[in-house]
Write an enzyme that holds these catalytic residues in place. Sequence first.
Site, PDB file in Angstrom:
ATOM      1  N   GLU A  72       0.831  -1.202   0.000  1.00 33.11           N
ATOM      2  CA  GLU A  72       0.000   0.000   0.000  1.00 33.11           C
ATOM      3  C   GLU A  72       0.871   1.260   0.000  1.00 33.11           C
ATOM      4  OE1 GLU A  72      -2.510   1.814  -0.084  1.00 33.11           O
ATOM      5  OE2 GLU A  72      -4.351   0.716   0.246  1.00 33.11           O
ATOM      6  N   ASN A 160      -5.755   6.626   6.772  1.00 32.83           N
ATOM      7  CA  ASN A 160      -5.595   5.694   5.653  1.00 32.83           C
ATOM      8  C   ASN A 160      -4.712   6.230   4.542  1.00 32.83           C
ATOM      9  OD1 ASN A 160      -6.660   4.579   2.896  1.00 32.83           O
ATOM     10  ND2 ASN A 160      -7.331   3.066   4.399  1.00 32.83           N
ATOM     11  N   GLU A 184      -4.740  -5.949   9.784  1.00 30.10           N
ATOM     12  CA  GLU A 184      -4.011  -4.718   9.464  1.00 30.10           C
ATOM     13  C   GLU A 184      -3.817  -3.858  10.702  1.00 30.10           C
ATOM     14  OE1 GLU A 184      -5.715  -2.586   6.230  1.00 30.10           O
ATOM     15  OE2 GLU A 184      -5.516  -4.224   4.809  1.00 30.10           O
ATOM     16  N   ASN A 217     -11.410   6.570   1.412  1.00 35.20           N
ATOM     17  CA  ASN A 217     -10.168   5.831   1.218  1.00 35.20           C
ATOM     18  C   ASN A 217      -9.151   6.708   0.489  1.00 35.20           C
ATOM     19  OD1 ASN A 217      -8.250   3.799   0.753  1.00 35.20           O
ATOM     20  ND2 ASN A 217      -9.795   2.226   0.477  1.00 35.20           N
ATOM     21  N   ASP A 269      -9.537   1.729  -4.884  1.00 37.87           N
ATOM     22  CA  ASP A 269      -8.792   1.872  -3.640  1.00 37.87           C
ATOM     23  C   ASP A 269      -8.079   3.218  -3.670  1.00 37.87           C
ATOM     24  OD1 ASP A 269      -7.239   1.497  -1.329  1.00 37.87           O
ATOM     25  OD2 ASP A 269      -7.154  -0.655  -1.640  1.00 37.87           O
TER      26      ASP A 269
END
Length: 366
Positions: A72, A160, A184, A217, A269
Amino acid sequence: MPSTLNRRRLLQGVGASALGAIGASVGAQSFGFVPNQRYPDPAVYILDPSFAKYRIYSSTVEQLGSGMRWAEGPAYFPDTGTLILSDIPNNRLMKYEEKTGRFSVHKEGVNYANGNACDRQGRLISCEHSVTRRVVRTEKNGQITVLADRFEGKRLNAPNDVVVKSDDSIWFTDPLFGINGEWEGSRATPEQATTNVYRIGRDGQITAVITDLVNPNGLAFSPDEKKLYVVEWKGTPHRSVWSFDVSADGHTLSNKTKLIDAAGPGALDGFRVDRDGNLWCGWGFSGAFAPEASDIGGGMQAHLPLGKSEEMDGVKVFNAQGKPIGFIRLPERCANLAFGGPKRNRLYMASSHSLYALYVETHGAV
């Protein structure tokens, strides 16, 4: 002189060996990815003729490193030619060095960091996704400065993704993912009544600029910073990208408009915007399954998936009007992206277990 077939096998073997060495440096094996031998890369699809100018004929998708559990938040640092990204379940930051091609662990024990960004001074901004649940800055001397960990006296949910605006304000999303379970981070009870998007001003003041999205997100600004785009993970009912107008003073938002609807089993995402205003979106199968079970043999019934990962995983590109124009197919689901390289024309793609890259004929917006 070796035959074409033998030469291809030789190249595959060299590629697998190199990637195996990279994987060994982070304590895991690679997945034996082999770049396409043909130009143009058949993994790059033109969904609309307008995308053709962004495809480089002699550029193919490369796998730069592997061995992560959920990749990520890539952030590019032009001063050092390095990319920092998160491996959330392994609770570490990874680093890719452009000059050497080395892929290694950058830092362990990072409070399940998710999104990262490089600020205007070349410092690392990270969203600590769980445990500490805060946004921090790593100073040039390695010290950590806490930028946000509470709003109105209550702890943040699970920061995030994060972007830095040209006025040095920092904008981040705060869904629940990092406190929803043990994968996570660590499970915890949220203290905020809503899942918000926040702005941290240069004076350190924290403002909730969006309070009506369900688990916001990824986020990014348009090239002129007059619009802010935010992914809503759930609630519309599909994953969507919402567009907001940014006020002239850069402090508030208005005119909420749905720009992209993932529709069906598609999953948005993180994403990045190029200098022409196109949105390069991490894309993949959402994992949705049929409500009714089907016979799968052996006396068993299962709820079958409503999509195929191998057909959907990659990067989907939309123009500024929300029209899909291009698709980069990857062997793994892409979560987030960053433009890097000396010319900002190398698209880095953090994808499940691996980091991929593709040179494109455009530059990142910032």
